[in-house]
Design a protein around this motif. Structure first.
Motif, short mmCIF file in Angstrom:
data_model
loop_
_atom_site.label_atom_id
_atom_site.label_comp_id
_atom_site.label_asym_id
_atom_site.label_seq_id
_atom_site.Cartn_x
_atom_site.Cartn_y
_atom_site.Cartn_z
N PRO A 1 -27.58 40.26 -26.76
CA PRO A 1 -27.30 41.64 -26.34
C PRO A 1 -28.52 42.55 -26.40
CG PRO A 1 -26.23 41.16 -28.43
CD PRO A 1 -26.82 39.88 -27.93
N GLN A 2 -29.41 42.33 -27.34
CA GLN A 2 -30.60 43.18 -27.43
C GLN A 2 -31.46 43.05 -26.18
OE1 GLN A 2 -29.23 45.06 -29.70
NE2 GLN A 2 -31.30 45.53 -30.31
N GLU A 3 -31.56 41.85 -25.67
CA GLU A 3 -32.33 41.63 -24.44
C GLU A 3 -31.69 42.37 -23.27
OE1 GLU A 3 -33.21 37.90 -21.56
OE2 GLU A 3 -33.57 37.56 -23.70
N ALA A 4 -30.36 42.30 -23.17
CA ALA A 4 -29.67 42.96 -22.07
C ALA A 4 -29.79 44.48 -22.17
CB ALA A 4 -28.20 42.55 -22.05
N LEU A 5 -29.73 45.02 -23.38
CA LEU A 5 -29.78 46.47 -23.56
C LEU A 5 -31.19 47.04 -23.56
CD1 LEU A 5 -26.98 46.86 -26.26
CD2 LEU A 5 -26.90 47.63 -23.88
N SER A 6 -32.18 46.19 -23.72
CA SER A 6 -33.57 46.69 -23.82
C SER A 6 -34.10 47.22 -22.51
CB SER A 6 -34.49 45.58 -24.33
OG SER A 6 -34.70 44.60 -23.32
N GLY A 7 -33.65 46.65 -21.39
CA GLY A 7 -34.12 47.13 -20.10
C GLY A 7 -35.46 46.55 -19.69
N LYS A 8 -35.95 45.54 -20.41
CA LYS A 8 -37.23 44.92 -20.04
C LYS A 8 -37.18 44.32 -18.66
CE LYS A 8 -38.59 44.00 -24.77
NZ LYS A 8 -38.76 42.98 -25.81
N ASP A 9 -36.07 43.66 -18.35
CA ASP A 9 -35.83 43.15 -17.01
C ASP A 9 -34.86 44.12 -16.37
OD1 ASP A 9 -34.98 41.89 -14.71
OD2 ASP A 9 -34.65 39.94 -15.66
N GLU A 10 -35.36 44.90 -15.40
CA GLU A 10 -34.55 46.00 -14.85
C GLU A 10 -33.23 45.55 -14.26
OE1 GLU A 10 -36.33 49.01 -12.54
OE2 GLU A 10 -38.13 49.07 -13.76
N GLU A 11 -33.17 44.36 -13.69
CA GLU A 11 -31.94 43.90 -13.07
C GLU A 11 -30.99 43.30 -14.08
OE1 GLU A 11 -31.93 42.12 -9.38
OE2 GLU A 11 -33.59 43.31 -8.62
N ARG A 12 -31.49 42.55 -15.04
CA ARG A 12 -30.63 41.91 -16.03
C ARG A 12 -30.16 42.99 -17.02
NH1 ARG A 12 -29.49 36.98 -18.57
NH2 ARG A 12 -29.42 37.15 -20.82
N GLY A 13 -28.88 43.06 -17.22
CA GLY A 13 -28.34 44.02 -18.18
C GLY A 13 -28.10 45.41 -17.64
N PHE A 14 -28.30 45.61 -16.34
CA PHE A 14 -28.12 46.94 -15.78
C PHE A 14 -26.70 47.46 -16.02
CE2 PHE A 14 -26.77 49.71 -12.31
CZ PHE A 14 -27.69 50.74 -12.46
N GLY A 15 -25.69 46.60 -15.82
CA GLY A 15 -24.30 47.02 -15.99
C GLY A 15 -23.97 47.43 -17.41
N VAL A 16 -24.45 46.66 -18.41
CA VAL A 16 -24.15 47.03 -19.79
C VAL A 16 -24.92 48.28 -20.21
CG1 VAL A 16 -23.40 44.75 -20.58
CG2 VAL A 16 -25.80 45.36 -20.78
N ARG A 17 -26.12 48.45 -19.69
CA ARG A 17 -26.86 49.68 -20.00
C ARG A 17 -26.16 50.89 -19.39
NH1 ARG A 17 -31.05 46.33 -18.72
NH2 ARG A 17 -31.53 47.44 -16.79
N ALA A 18 -25.62 50.73 -18.18
CA ALA A 18 -24.90 51.84 -17.54
C ALA A 18 -23.64 52.19 -18.33
CB ALA A 18 -24.55 51.47 -16.09
N MET A 19 -22.92 51.17 -18.81
CA MET A 19 -21.74 51.43 -19.65
C MET A 19 -22.15 52.21 -20.89
SD MET A 19 -19.31 48.05 -19.65
CE MET A 19 -20.52 46.74 -19.59
N ARG A 20 -23.17 51.71 -21.58
CA ARG A 20 -23.64 52.37 -22.80
C ARG A 20 -24.04 53.82 -22.53
NH1 ARG A 20 -29.32 50.56 -24.37
NH2 ARG A 20 -29.63 51.85 -22.54
N ASP A 21 -24.80 54.03 -21.48
CA ASP A 21 -25.29 55.38 -21.17
C ASP A 21 -24.13 56.34 -20.85
OD1 ASP A 21 -27.79 54.33 -21.58
OD2 ASP A 21 -28.35 54.31 -19.45
N ARG A 22 -23.13 55.86 -20.12
CA ARG A 22 -21.98 56.71 -19.78
C ARG A 22 -21.20 57.10 -21.04
NH1 ARG A 22 -20.19 52.88 -14.95
NH2 ARG A 22 -21.47 53.75 -13.30
N VAL A 23 -21.02 56.13 -21.93
CA VAL A 23 -20.28 56.40 -23.17
C VAL A 23 -21.07 57.37 -24.05
CG1 VAL A 23 -19.42 55.37 -25.31
CG2 VAL A 23 -18.98 54.25 -23.11
N GLU A 24 -22.36 57.14 -24.18
CA GLU A 24 -23.18 58.03 -25.00
C GLU A 24 -23.26 59.44 -24.41
OE1 GLU A 24 -26.86 55.90 -25.65
OE2 GLU A 24 -25.92 54.61 -27.16
N PHE A 25 -23.18 59.55 -23.09
CA PHE A 25 -23.23 60.85 -22.44
C PHE A 25 -22.06 61.74 -22.88
CE2 PHE A 25 -22.21 63.70 -18.87
CZ PHE A 25 -23.42 64.39 -18.77
N VAL A 26 -20.89 61.12 -23.15
CA VAL A 26 -19.73 61.89 -23.60
C VAL A 26 -19.61 61.88 -25.13
CG1 VAL A 26 -18.46 61.63 -21.44
CG2 VAL A 26 -18.10 59.97 -23.29
N ARG A 27 -20.72 61.54 -25.79
CA ARG A 27 -20.81 61.50 -27.26
C ARG A 27 -19.88 60.46 -27.88
NH1 ARG A 27 -21.68 67.80 -27.42
NH2 ARG A 27 -23.88 67.68 -26.99
#
Length: 143
Positions: A89-115
């Motif tokens: 999961p750390q690799e997917a959330l890190s964003g080092k590979d812009e395409e890999r993990g994009f969906g999980v990063r988007a989920m995380r960012d949306r949830v964090e946006f609403v605190r």
């Protein structure tokens, strides 16, 4: 569909259509009293489940997944789990590979946006769990 039927009915529909399309069994469980949340919160939860199930189909190799929606006084929580291949999961959330993990990063960012709180647990060979807790506004807490 969310506007007319609500989150629970829409998630049941999503699970049925996903199962028909992919052959992956989806168990849906609801905990707590069914009450409508803010439409933006319901849409966020729907999108999280949709993205997580898409990832199950694309990457996990699992034959089944579980979706759990829990309504508490202060928050709405959702968890999507599978017993598939898993990943780092750390690799997917890190964003080092812009395409890999994009969906999980988007989920995380949306949830964090609403605190809210986002959790991604996975390990190779042990499956994956995506969980989000979204705080409810004062008018939603009373139900």
């Amino acid at each position: 569909m969310l506007d007319e039927l609500g989150l629970e009915s829409t998630l049941r529909w999503l699970a049925r259509t996903f199962q028909k399309r992919t052959g992956i069994a989806v168990e849906v469980a609801f905990e707590g009293a069914e009450r409508r949340a803010n439409p933006d919160v319901e849409t966020l939860v729907y999108r999280i489940v949709q993205e997580a199930l898409t990832n199950v189909a694309k990457h996990s190799g699992a034959s089944a997944a579980t979706v759990t929606l829990r309504r508490e006084a202060e928050r709405l929580s959702v968890r999507v789990e599978d017993r598939g291949a898993g990943f780092d999961p750390q690799e997917a959330l890190s964003g080092k590979d812009e395409e890999r993990g994009f969906g999980v990063r988007a989920m995380r960012d949306r949830v964090e946006f609403v605190r809210g709180r986002f959790s991604l647990r996975s390990a190779p060979g042990q499956g994956t769990s995506v969980e989000a807790e979204i705080p409810l506004r004062e008018e939603e807490k009373a139900g």
